[in-house]
Scaffold this active site. Structure first.
Site, PDB file in Angstrom:
ATOM      1  N   SER A 112       5.376  -7.948   2.571  1.00  0.00           N
ATOM      2  CA  SER A 112       6.227  -8.272   3.717  1.00  0.00           C
ATOM      3  C   SER A 112       6.864  -9.656   3.545  1.00  0.00           C
ATOM      4  CB  SER A 112       5.377  -8.252   4.985  1.00  0.00           C
ATOM      5  OG  SER A 112       4.370  -9.235   4.862  1.00  0.00           O
ATOM      6  N   VAL A 113       7.852  -9.935   4.366  1.00  0.00           N
ATOM      7  CA  VAL A 113       8.532 -11.235   4.287  1.00  0.00           C
ATOM      8  C   VAL A 113       7.567 -12.396   4.584  1.00  0.00           C
ATOM      9  CG1 VAL A 113      10.372 -12.657   5.290  1.00  0.00           C
ATOM     10  CG2 VAL A 113      10.808 -10.251   4.733  1.00  0.00           C
ATOM     11  N   PRO A 114       6.726 -12.311   5.623  1.00  0.00           N
ATOM     12  CA  PRO A 114       5.806 -13.446   5.868  1.00  0.00           C
ATOM     13  C   PRO A 114       4.873 -13.720   4.680  1.00  0.00           C
ATOM     14  CG  PRO A 114       5.856 -11.980   7.774  1.00  0.00           C
ATOM     15  CD  PRO A 114       6.647 -11.310   6.704  1.00  0.00           C
ATOM     16  N   GLU A 124       9.649  -8.701  -3.847  1.00  0.00           N
ATOM     17  CA  GLU A 124      10.164  -7.425  -3.317  1.00  0.00           C
ATOM     18  C   GLU A 124       9.631  -7.306  -1.905  1.00  0.00           C
ATOM     19  OE1 GLU A 124      12.201  -5.315  -4.452  1.00  0.00           O
ATOM     20  OE2 GLU A 124      12.367  -5.841  -6.563  1.00  0.00           O
ATOM     21  N   GLY A 138      14.162 -10.808  -0.487  1.00  0.00           N
ATOM     22  CA  GLY A 138      13.560 -11.037  -1.791  1.00  0.00           C
ATOM     23  C   GLY A 138      14.413 -11.738  -2.810  1.00  0.00           C
ATOM     24  N   TRP A 171       0.777  -1.237   0.000  1.00  0.00           N
ATOM     25  CA  TRP A 171       0.000   0.000   0.000  1.00  0.00           C
ATOM     26  C   TRP A 171       0.806   1.282   0.000  1.00  0.00           C
ATOM     27  CZ3 TRP A 171       1.977   1.645   4.457  1.00  0.00           C
ATOM     28  CH2 TRP A 171       2.173   0.723   5.496  1.00  0.00           C
ATOM     29  N   ASN A 172       2.119   1.186   0.105  1.00  0.00           N
ATOM     30  CA  ASN A 172       2.854   2.440   0.297  1.00  0.00           C
ATOM     31  C   ASN A 172       3.074   3.240  -0.990  1.00  0.00           C
ATOM     32  OD1 ASN A 172       4.560   0.421  -0.549  1.00  0.00           O
ATOM     33  ND2 ASN A 172       6.306   1.168   0.620  1.00  0.00           N
ATOM     34  N   GLU A 199      13.619  -5.501  -9.726  1.00  0.00           N
ATOM     35  CA  GLU A 199      12.762  -4.643 -10.526  1.00  0.00           C
ATOM     36  C   GLU A 199      13.654  -3.559 -11.129  1.00  0.00           C
ATOM     37  OE1 GLU A 199       9.360  -3.763  -7.748  1.00  0.00           O
ATOM     38  OE2 GLU A 199       8.373  -5.119  -9.168  1.00  0.00           O
ATOM     39  N   GLU A 245      10.986  -4.870  11.283  1.00  0.00           N
ATOM     40  CA  GLU A 245      10.575  -3.797  10.383  1.00  0.00           C
ATOM     41  C   GLU A 245       9.375  -3.080  11.013  1.00  0.00           C
ATOM     42  OE1 GLU A 245       8.601  -4.768   6.636  1.00  0.00           O
ATOM     43  OE2 GLU A 245       9.894  -3.335   5.630  1.00  0.00           O
ATOM     44  N   PRO A 287      -4.024  -4.761  -6.276  1.00  0.00           N
ATOM     45  CA  PRO A 287      -3.469  -3.787  -5.331  1.00  0.00           C
ATOM     46  C   PRO A 287      -3.717  -4.251  -3.894  1.00  0.00           C
ATOM     47  CG  PRO A 287      -5.141  -2.781  -6.774  1.00  0.00           C
ATOM     48  CD  PRO A 287      -5.249  -4.259  -6.928  1.00  0.00           C
ATOM     49  N   GLY A 337      10.339  -6.953   2.640  1.00  0.00           N
ATOM     50  CA  GLY A 337      10.664  -5.931   3.631  1.00  0.00           C
ATOM     51  C   GLY A 337      12.139  -5.839   3.964  1.00  0.00           C
ATOM     52  N   CYS A 384      10.043   0.442   2.083  1.00  0.00           N
ATOM     53  CA  CYS A 384      10.681  -0.853   2.354  1.00  0.00           C
ATOM     54  C   CYS A 384      12.187  -0.739   2.544  1.00  0.00           C
ATOM     55  CB  CYS A 384      10.383  -1.812   1.218  1.00  0.00           C
ATOM     56  SG  CYS A 384      10.792  -1.112  -0.382  1.00  0.00           S
TER      57      CYS A 384
HETATM   58  P1  NDP Z   1       1.603  -7.489   3.020  1.00  0.00           P
HETATM   59  O1  NDP Z   1       2.684  -8.495   2.906  1.00  0.00           O
HETATM   60  O2  NDP Z   1       0.680  -7.538   4.146  1.00  0.00           O
HETATM   61  O3  NDP Z   1       0.711  -7.512   1.703  1.00  0.00           O
HETATM   62  C1  NDP Z   1       1.252  -7.381   0.401  1.00  0.00           C
HETATM   63  C2  NDP Z   1       0.190  -7.780  -0.625  1.00  0.00           C
HETATM   64  O4  NDP Z   1       0.008  -9.199  -0.606  1.00  0.00           O
HETATM   65  C3  NDP Z   1      -1.187  -7.179  -0.350  1.00  0.00           C
HETATM   66  O5  NDP Z   1      -1.790  -6.863  -1.594  1.00  0.00           O
HETATM   67  C4  NDP Z   1      -1.892  -8.319   0.344  1.00  0.00           C
HETATM   68  O6  NDP Z   1      -3.282  -8.222   0.269  1.00  0.00           O
HETATM   69  C5  NDP Z   1      -1.362  -9.512  -0.429  1.00  0.00           C
HETATM   70  N1  NDP Z   1      -1.460 -10.796   0.269  1.00  0.00           N
HETATM   71  C6  NDP Z   1      -1.503 -11.030   1.600  1.00  0.00           C
HETATM   72  N2  NDP Z   1      -1.552 -12.364   1.841  1.00  0.00           N
HETATM   73  C7  NDP Z   1      -1.524 -12.983   0.633  1.00  0.00           C
HETATM   74  C8  NDP Z   1      -1.532 -14.346   0.204  1.00  0.00           C
HETATM   75  N3  NDP Z   1      -1.567 -15.364   1.076  1.00  0.00           N
HETATM   76  N4  NDP Z   1      -1.493 -14.604  -1.113  1.00  0.00           N
HETATM   77  C9  NDP Z   1      -1.435 -13.603  -2.011  1.00  0.00           C
HETATM   78  N5  NDP Z   1      -1.425 -12.297  -1.674  1.00  0.00           N
HETATM   79  C10 NDP Z   1      -1.453 -11.985  -0.367  1.00  0.00           C
HETATM   80  O7  NDP Z   1       2.358  -6.080   2.937  1.00  0.00           O
HETATM   81  P2  NDP Z   1       1.775  -4.629   3.162  1.00  0.00           P
HETATM   82  O8  NDP Z   1       0.715  -4.342   2.156  1.00  0.00           O
HETATM   83  O9  NDP Z   1       1.476  -4.459   4.616  1.00  0.00           O
HETATM   84  O10 NDP Z   1       3.033  -3.729   2.757  1.00  0.00           O
HETATM   85  C11 NDP Z   1       4.106  -3.491   3.590  1.00  0.00           C
HETATM   86  C12 NDP Z   1       5.249  -4.451   3.318  1.00  0.00           C
HETATM   87  O11 NDP Z   1       5.629  -4.380   1.958  1.00  0.00           O
HETATM   88  C13 NDP Z   1       6.476  -4.116   4.120  1.00  0.00           C
HETATM   89  O12 NDP Z   1       7.040  -5.279   4.644  1.00  0.00           O
HETATM   90  C14 NDP Z   1       7.398  -3.513   3.081  1.00  0.00           C
HETATM   91  O13 NDP Z   1       8.757  -3.608   3.399  1.00  0.00           O
HETATM   92  C15 NDP Z   1       7.042  -4.265   1.859  1.00  0.00           C
HETATM   93  N6  NDP Z   1       7.423  -3.509   0.681  1.00  0.00           N
HETATM   94  C16 NDP Z   1       8.488  -3.946  -0.086  1.00  0.00           C
HETATM   95  C17 NDP Z   1       8.914  -3.208  -1.158  1.00  0.00           C
HETATM   96  C18 NDP Z   1      10.045  -3.677  -2.018  1.00  0.00           C
HETATM   97  O14 NDP Z   1      10.115  -3.254  -3.155  1.00  0.00           O
HETATM   98  N7  NDP Z   1      10.952  -4.506  -1.548  1.00  0.00           N
HETATM   99  C19 NDP Z   1       8.288  -1.927  -1.516  1.00  0.00           C
HETATM  100  C20 NDP Z   1       7.162  -1.597  -0.682  1.00  0.00           C
HETATM  101  C21 NDP Z   1       6.768  -2.364   0.387  1.00  0.00           C
HETATM  102  P3  NDP Z   1      -4.099  -7.370   1.361  1.00  0.00           P
HETATM  103  O15 NDP Z   1      -3.136  -6.571   2.153  1.00  0.00           O
HETATM  104  O16 NDP Z   1      -5.004  -6.550   0.534  1.00  0.00           O
HETATM  105  O17 NDP Z   1      -4.779  -8.391   2.187  1.00  0.00           O
END
Ligand code: NDP
Length: 484
Positions: free
Chosen positions: A229-231, A250, A454, A152-153, A458, A381, A177, A252, A284
């Site tokens: 995120s990593v999880p 990509e 990751g 979302w960022n 990109e 993080e 998204p 965290g 991130c």
């Molecule tokens: P999340 O990991 O919570 O979610 C990322 C996306 O994955 C969301 O669209 C989410 O959907 C979706 N998602 C969640 N669970 C699943 C699943 N089991 N299968 C498929 N898709 C899934 O991250 P956040 O949105 O909270 O973003 C913050 C994180 O993103 C931070 O850890 C940050 O570091 C990382 N990040 C990394 C970047 C990079 O380029 N390395 C750039 C920007 C952010 P929904 O949330 O709608 O449920």
């Protein structure tokens, strides 16, 4: 405030689509908590339509000469630039990030990606290998239907950083998204259609993790690119592996920044500000572990605290404002929890640390000093405006502690000693490193993480490799020499 309610929730096969049977997704303006739009999560029927549209479009799109695909992307880049203000306002309302930032960092970065990969599209090629009188050649082929999943960022930027190389290589995409920020990718889809992208080449479906999971396990999908995120990355990578799909992850970070005592202190403080407080810390690659050589600790903290007086908090749509709220109440609570843990673990709160007493989800820019490596604020993080300042004595110690993390997204070094700068950059276990600057990510250079942060890159030419595969063709020019 601009009306941001989209025509419909999804964008499928070149047009808006909806199915109000899907769970409601309310978009709230993070500065006030006001609801500004309502969308619906994709139902299985919408997911099916989007995948079918991407599948139906992919052969024809891949068969176009690269120069024609590139032209579409470059036209889309021009449209993004023409509409930068409108798109930036939508991004600000979607995320809460200050308009002062979104005017230069979001649609603009998306336009750069579309322009750059639009130019590269015609140059994607294989090679010729002479093998005596026989010879071989390689063809760089698209993968097929790609799924993009965003955080979302940076909703516009993330969608474009994935779509641009994917489409340049001749793939089609279904993009989901984050449910927190569903608006911006729809605008990108609209603009790609207007720029001439055939129906189905870029589709957007809304939803939470379950929609993402349905997309990545579909047999028509060849590749998944996740920003998250990593999880989540672990889950998505595992689900993709089941179908032997390509992935870009990509994820965290908890990136280090090493500031040596010969560094230009204002530049280093500027780097720490960009790497901790821009976008209210929701980046991130942020350098949230600021290692300062012990002799300059006091001077560094003093200058950082002074410069934070320049924060202008307020309505993010006001261009004078340079510090906005966090994206959601959940994120606010998470960040406050980390701050509480930092205090409880004994770090010194130098400045900030509190929720701001106003509507919306604002947390003060927060700086901790005397942070120890084992504290949770130095390990986890936070994804909010919280910097941890640690001290180190010498280069070897700084490098060892900088690398003592399972993350490996980014790292930075500030020093006047050029030999040391390159030595430290070489020693960092991180995918993206900066010397005497921080968090600059132009499209020309690759971006991505190592270790848990990751897989894949990109931007830059590397992204082409992650959205294509090589086919080898051996050409026999003589008879076939068989043993019997
Ligand atoms: P999340 O990991 O919570 O979610 C990322 C996306 O994955 C969301 O669209 C989410 O959907 C979706 N998602 C969640 N669970 C699943 C699943 N089991 N299968 C498929 N898709 C899934 O991250 P956040 O949105 O909270 O973003 C913050 C994180 O993103 C931070 O850890 C940050 O570091 C990382 N990040 C990394 C970047 C990079 O380029 N390395 C750039 C920007 C952010 P929904 O949330 O709608 O449920």
């Amino acid at each position: 405030m601009r009306n941001v309610q989209p025509k419909a929730s999804h964008y499928v096969g070149g047009a808006y689509a909806d199915d109000t049977a899907g769970a409601a997704i309310d978009v709230t303006y993070a500065a006030t908590g006001e609801k500004v739009a309502r969308l619906h999560a994709a139902t299985p029927a919408i997911v099916e339509q989007a995948l079918a549209a991407a599948e139906a479009a992919r052969r024809e799109w891949a068969a176009l000469p690269g120069v024609e695909r590139g032209r579409v992307l470059r036209r889309a880049a021009d449209l993004l630039r023409e509409r930068n203000r409108e798109l930036s306002e939508i991004e600000t309302i979607d995320t809460g990030k200050p308009l002062q930032e979104t005017l230069v960092a979001d649609a603009a970065s998306a336009a750069d990606a579309l322009e750059w990969f639009g130019g590269i599209a015609a140059a994607v090629r294989g090679e010729h290998v002479q093998l005596g009188s026989d010879w071989a050649y390689t063809i760089r082929e698209p993968l097929g239907v790609c799924v993009g999943i965003g955080a979302w960022n940076y909703p516009t930027q993330i969608a474009a950083w994935k779509a641009a190389p994917a489409l340049a290589c001749g793939n089609t995409m279904v993009f989901k998204p984050s449910e927190e920020t569903p608006l911006c990718a729809l605008k990108l889809a609209e603009i790609l259609t207007e720029a001439g992208a055939p129906a189905g080449v870029f589709n957007v479906v809304q939803g939470r993790g379950d929609v993402g999971a349905a997309l990545i396990t579909d047999p028509r999908v060849a590749k998944v690119s996740l920003t998250g995120s990593v999880p989540t990355g672990r889950k998505v990578y595992a689900a993709a592996a089941e179908g032997m799909r390509h992935v870009t992850m990509e994820l965290g970070g908890k990136s280090p920044m090493l500031v040596f005592d010969d560094a230009d202190i204002d530049a280093a403080v500027g780097g720490a500000i960009l790497g901790n407080f821009y976008s209210s810390g929701q980046i991130c690659s942020n350098g949230t572990r600021v290692f300062v050589q012990s002799g300059i600790k006091e001077a560094f903290l003093e200058r950082l605290t002074e410069r934070l007086q320049g924060v202008v908090m307020g309505d993010p749509l006001d261009e004078a404002v340079n510090f906005g709220p966090l994206v959601s109440e959940a994120q606010l609570q998470k960040v406050l929890g980390h701050i509480e843990a930092g205090v409880a673990e004994g770090a010194t709160l130098v400045t900030g640390g509190k929720r701001v007493q106003r509507d919306g989800w604002y947390v003060e820019p927060t700086v901790f000093a005397d942070v120890a490596d084992g504290m949770s604020i130095a390990r986890e993080e936070i994804f909010g405006p919280v910097a941890s300042v640690l001290t180190f004595e010498d280069e070897a110690e700084g490098i060892a502690r900088a690398n003592a993390t399972s993350f490996g997204l980014a790292a930075g070094v500030f020093t006047a000693d050029l030999a040391r700068a390159h030595r430290v950059a070489a020693a960092f276990e991180a995918g993206t490193c900066w010397i005497n600057t921080y968090n600059l990510t132009p499209v020309e250079i690759g971006f991505g993480g190592s270790k848990q942060s990751g897989i894949g890159r990109e931007n830059g030419l590397g992204a082409i490799e992650h959205f294509s595969q090589l086919k080898t063709v051996y050409v026999g020019m003589g008879g076939v020499d068989a043993p019997y």
